[in-house]
Scaffold this active site. Structure first.
Site, PDB file in Angstrom:
ATOM      1  N   CYS A  31       0.830  -1.210   0.000  1.00  0.00           N
ATOM      2  CA  CYS A  31       0.000   0.000   0.000  1.00  0.00           C
ATOM      3  C   CYS A  31       0.865   1.262   0.000  1.00  0.00           C
ATOM      4  O   CYS A  31       1.676   1.448   0.908  1.00  0.00           O
ATOM      5  CB  CYS A  31      -0.898  -0.018   1.232  1.00  0.00           C
ATOM      6  SG  CYS A  31      -1.772   1.525   1.489  1.00  0.00           S
ATOM      7  N   LYS A  58     -10.789  -8.139   6.883  1.00  0.00           N
ATOM      8  CA  LYS A  58     -10.122  -7.524   8.040  1.00  0.00           C
ATOM      9  C   LYS A  58     -10.520  -8.177   9.363  1.00  0.00           C
ATOM     10  O   LYS A  58     -11.690  -8.478   9.575  1.00  0.00           O
ATOM     11  CB  LYS A  58     -10.470  -6.026   8.101  1.00  0.00           C
ATOM     12  CG  LYS A  58      -9.937  -5.261   6.914  1.00  0.00           C
ATOM     13  CD  LYS A  58     -10.575  -3.890   6.791  1.00  0.00           C
ATOM     14  CE  LYS A  58     -10.202  -3.292   5.435  1.00  0.00           C
ATOM     15  NZ  LYS A  58     -11.052  -2.173   5.069  1.00  0.00           N
ATOM     16  N   VAL A  71      -5.333   1.415   6.386  1.00  0.00           N
ATOM     17  CA  VAL A  71      -3.907   1.461   6.735  1.00  0.00           C
ATOM     18  C   VAL A  71      -3.344   2.683   6.001  1.00  0.00           C
ATOM     19  O   VAL A  71      -3.845   3.027   4.940  1.00  0.00           O
ATOM     20  CB  VAL A  71      -3.163   0.161   6.316  1.00  0.00           C
ATOM     21  CG1 VAL A  71      -3.684  -1.011   7.107  1.00  0.00           C
ATOM     22  CG2 VAL A  71      -3.222  -0.099   4.827  1.00  0.00           C
ATOM     23  N   GLU A  84      -4.899   7.877   8.927  1.00  0.00           N
ATOM     24  CA  GLU A  84      -4.794   8.794   7.780  1.00  0.00           C
ATOM     25  C   GLU A  84      -3.304   9.102   7.577  1.00  0.00           C
ATOM     26  O   GLU A  84      -2.653   9.636   8.475  1.00  0.00           O
ATOM     27  CB  GLU A  84      -5.561  10.119   7.990  1.00  0.00           C
ATOM     28  CG  GLU A  84      -7.059   9.992   7.949  1.00  0.00           C
ATOM     29  CD  GLU A  84      -7.643   9.717   6.567  1.00  0.00           C
ATOM     30  OE1 GLU A  84      -6.887   9.714   5.581  1.00  0.00           O
ATOM     31  OE2 GLU A  84      -8.862   9.504   6.485  1.00  0.00           O
ATOM     32  N   SER A  85      -2.771   8.780   6.402  1.00  0.00           N
ATOM     33  CA  SER A  85      -1.314   8.818   6.244  1.00  0.00           C
ATOM     34  C   SER A  85      -0.657  10.176   6.558  1.00  0.00           C
ATOM     35  O   SER A  85       0.339  10.199   7.267  1.00  0.00           O
ATOM     36  CB  SER A  85      -0.883   8.275   4.879  1.00  0.00           C
ATOM     37  OG  SER A  85      -1.401   9.025   3.825  1.00  0.00           O
TER      38      SER A  85
END
Length: 240
Positions: A31, A58, A71, A84-85
């Site tokens: 990802c 999941k 993720v 949240e990246s």
């Protein structure tokens, strides 16, 4: 340890508590959003463990931590959960002040956030173009738009006269953008860099970065995973 990299699916036992002096990243090996957090953890030398999640099936205990099921998700030893990246990456930079990746000045931080806002409008093209091609759609309009956006990024580097987007060393914004450039070859978009010499040089410099080297998969591994993903049966453990 390779065996611990295998993904956790529904019904799998929950991992133990996060150790006191560590932080946990819930991730998926392929990802790009999760790779942002892995880049930051590596670049800052933060002690961490990684729990990979089967995003198609999941585990309930993961959804209890993050009901949205995204993720990257971080969990601290105090049981705090962050997701949240961009938020996970900013949190890591603040919580672990060694090797700062964001500028200390409010204006410098705002500049990086503006660059990131702008870049967020570009990432959909990396999916729309290959997905459209797969369906036999005409993607020439999308390709023109992506070329324009990459030309603009190239111009930004020319105007800044710096090696990276935040200066002459790698900073947060470079790591936030990198996962999509790493996948240009996978998405058969590498030739788009032909008209953007400064952006090409930036990608070459990024490939020398230790955190980039530490979080990368080979193009072949990525292609093989991506094929399973497109077929609707993603093999998250591909290559383990």
């Amino acid at each position: 340890n390779m065996s611990t990299e295998k993904c956790f699916a529904k019904g799998s036992p929950a991992p133990g508590p996060v150790p006191k002096d560590s932080i946990r990243l819930y991730s998926m090996r392929f990802c790009p959003f999760a790779q942002r957090a892995r880049l930051v953890l590596n670049a800052k030398g933060i002690k961490h463990d990684i729990v990979n999640i089967n995003l198609k099936d999941k585990p309930d205990w993961f959804l209890e931590r993050n009901p949205l099921g995204f993720v990257p998700t971080l969990e601290t030893s105090a049981g705090e959960v962050i997701y949240e990246s961009p938020i996970t990456c900013e949190y890591l930079d603040e919580a672990y002040p060694e090797n700062k990746l964001l500028p200390s000045s409010p204006f410098g931080k705002a500049q990086q956030k503006m660059m990131l806002e702008n870049f967020a409008k570009i990432t959909p093209y990396f999916y729309k173009i290959p997905m459209g091609r797969n369906k036999g759609e005409d993607v020439s309009g999308l390709e023109c738009e992506l070329k324009e956006k990459l030309a603009k990024l190239n111009e930004d580097l020319v105007n800044k006269k710096t090696k990276f987007f935040g200066g002459d060393s790698v900073t947060m914004i470079d790591y936030m953008m990198w996962p999509w450039f790493e996948r240009l070859e996978l998405f058969e978009l590498k030739h788009f860099l032909n008209g953007t010499p400064e952006l090409s040089k930036w990608t070459e410099r990024m490939l020398e970065d230790p955190a980039v080297k530490a979080t990368m998969h080979s193009v072949d591994t990525c292609k093989a995973f991506y094929k399973t993903y497109i077929e609707g049966k993603p093999n998250y453990d591909y290559g383990l």
